[in-house]
Design a protein around this motif. Structure first.
Motif, PDB file in Angstrom:
ATOM      1  N   ILE A   2       0.834  -1.206   0.000  1.00 28.78           N
ATOM      2  CA  ILE A   2       0.000   0.000   0.000  1.00 28.78           C
ATOM      3  C   ILE A   2       0.865   1.251   0.000  1.00 28.78           C
ATOM      4  CG2 ILE A   2      -1.682   1.328   1.351  1.00 28.78           C
ATOM      5  CD1 ILE A   2      -2.866  -1.428   2.196  1.00 28.78           C
ATOM      6  N   ASP A   3       1.927   1.254   0.810  1.00 27.24           N
ATOM      7  CA  ASP A   3       2.842   2.401   0.841  1.00 27.24           C
ATOM      8  C   ASP A   3       3.460   2.626  -0.538  1.00 27.24           C
ATOM      9  OD1 ASP A   3       2.326   2.754   3.517  1.00 27.24           O
ATOM     10  OD2 ASP A   3       4.215   1.873   4.211  1.00 27.24           O
ATOM     11  N   ASP A   4       3.885   1.541  -1.188  1.00 25.74           N
ATOM     12  CA  ASP A   4       4.493   1.655  -2.513  1.00 25.74           C
ATOM     13  C   ASP A   4       3.497   2.200  -3.537  1.00 25.74           C
ATOM     14  OD1 ASP A   4       6.907   0.732  -1.548  1.00 25.74           O
ATOM     15  OD2 ASP A   4       6.682  -1.300  -2.335  1.00 25.74           O
ATOM     16  N   ALA A   5       2.242   1.743  -3.451  1.00 24.79           N
ATOM     17  CA  ALA A   5       1.204   2.243  -4.371  1.00 24.79           C
ATOM     18  C   ALA A   5       0.963   3.732  -4.146  1.00 24.79           C
ATOM     19  CB  ALA A   5      -0.091   1.455  -4.178  1.00 24.79           C
ATOM     20  N   THR A   6       0.989   4.147  -2.890  1.00 26.02           N
ATOM     21  CA  THR A   6       0.800   5.563  -2.561  1.00 26.02           C
ATOM     22  C   THR A   6       1.955   6.395  -3.109  1.00 26.02           C
ATOM     23  OG1 THR A   6      -0.412   4.966  -0.554  1.00 26.02           O
ATOM     24  CG2 THR A   6       0.484   7.203  -0.658  1.00 26.02           C
ATOM     25  N   ILE A   7       3.185   5.914  -2.894  1.00 24.75           N
ATOM     26  CA  ILE A   7       4.366   6.622  -3.403  1.00 24.75           C
ATOM     27  C   ILE A   7       4.289   6.738  -4.920  1.00 24.75           C
ATOM     28  CG2 ILE A   7       6.880   6.464  -3.743  1.00 24.75           C
ATOM     29  CD1 ILE A   7       6.988   5.171  -0.913  1.00 24.75           C
ATOM     30  N   LYS A   8       3.959   5.642  -5.587  1.00 23.14           N
ATOM     31  CA  LYS A   8       3.882   5.654  -7.054  1.00 23.14           C
ATOM     32  C   LYS A   8       2.854   6.672  -7.531  1.00 23.14           C
ATOM     33  CE  LYS A   8       3.155   2.948 -11.195  1.00 23.14           C
ATOM     34  NZ  LYS A   8       3.369   1.697 -11.849  1.00 23.14           N
ATOM     35  N   THR A   9       1.686   6.686  -6.905  1.00 19.84           N
ATOM     36  CA  THR A   9       0.645   7.636  -7.296  1.00 19.84           C
ATOM     37  C   THR A   9       1.106   9.071  -7.098  1.00 19.84           C
ATOM     38  OG1 THR A   9      -1.074   6.030  -6.744  1.00 19.84           O
ATOM     39  CG2 THR A   9      -1.755   8.330  -6.895  1.00 19.84           C
ATOM     40  N   GLN A  10       1.776   9.340  -5.971  1.00 20.68           N
ATOM     41  CA  GLN A  10       2.258  10.696  -5.698  1.00 20.68           C
ATOM     42  C   GLN A  10       3.370  11.110  -6.660  1.00 20.68           C
ATOM     43  OE1 GLN A  10       3.226  10.621  -1.516  1.00 20.68           O
ATOM     44  NE2 GLN A  10       1.096  10.821  -0.897  1.00 20.68           N
TER      45      GLN A  10
END
Length: 197
Positions: free
Chosen positions: A46-54
């Motif tokens: 989830i953290d990685d998905a958030t970073i990617k989106t940002q």
């Protein structure tokens, strides 16, 4: 327009996590399923998905052409960005934008400065990436879900988590067997490195 872009960003993050349509349909449940199947925890996925989106949002806000000509992969807070940009200054801008996102631990900027051959190379690179992903999927001795593959100008970039050196070597051997591969660059970590961290 902005809503559509944000929706596409979120959608592409989910697709990247699972690599297939059911991820989009199942949403959060699919993220959990992917995390169970691979070495990263649900929280890390989830953290990685958030970073990617940002990261993707920051690039889009800076330049739509830069957004469409680059590709981002995030594993355990480590960001790999590939693609092409018109100038060396654009490469530097990308690195600055990525480091500006909270949670980024490391940046691998493999973006190339455009040389005018991008259309032909894009088709060839996409074919290489597809072929390698299929080879990894077919190889029962490789946990393919733990690997991300990007190809730029015949250079294959590997990111992910290997069970051991032998598995990583199998991945590299599959890449070497594909016509058009000029070089292999690995940012793959060993599972033992994660467990000891």
């Amino acid at each position: 327009m902005k809503f559509v872009v944000y929706a596409l960003l979120a959608l592409s993050s989910l697709i990247a996590l699972g690599g297939c349509a059911p991820t989009v349909i199942l949403g959060g449940a699919a993220i959990g399923g992917v995390a169970v199947a691979e070495e990263r925890s649900v929280g890390t996925v989830i953290d990685d998905a958030t970073i990617k989106t940002q990261v993707m949002n920051a690039i889009f806000q800076k330049s739509e052409p830069m957004f469409t000509s680059t590709s981002t992969t995030v594993i355990d807070g480590v960001v790999l960005i590939t693609g092409e940009v018109p100038t060396p200054e654009d490469r530097i801008t990308l690195t600055r934008l990525i480091w500006g996102v909270k949670g980024v631990k490391e940046v691998h900027n493999e973006v190339k400065v455009a040389n005018g051959e991008s259309v032909g190379n894009f088709a060839s690179d996409s074919l290489i990436t597809t072929k390698l992903k299929l080879q990894l999927l077919r190889d029962a001795e490789i946990m393919n879900i733990n690997y991300s593959v990007e190809t730029v100008d015949g250079t294959v970039y590997l990111m992910g988590i290997a069970q051991d050196e032998a598995e990583l070597q199998r991945v590299k051997n599959h890449a070497k067997d594909i016509s058009g591969v000029r070089k292999i660059v690995s940012y793959v970590k060993m599972k033992s490195e994660l467990n000891s961290a």
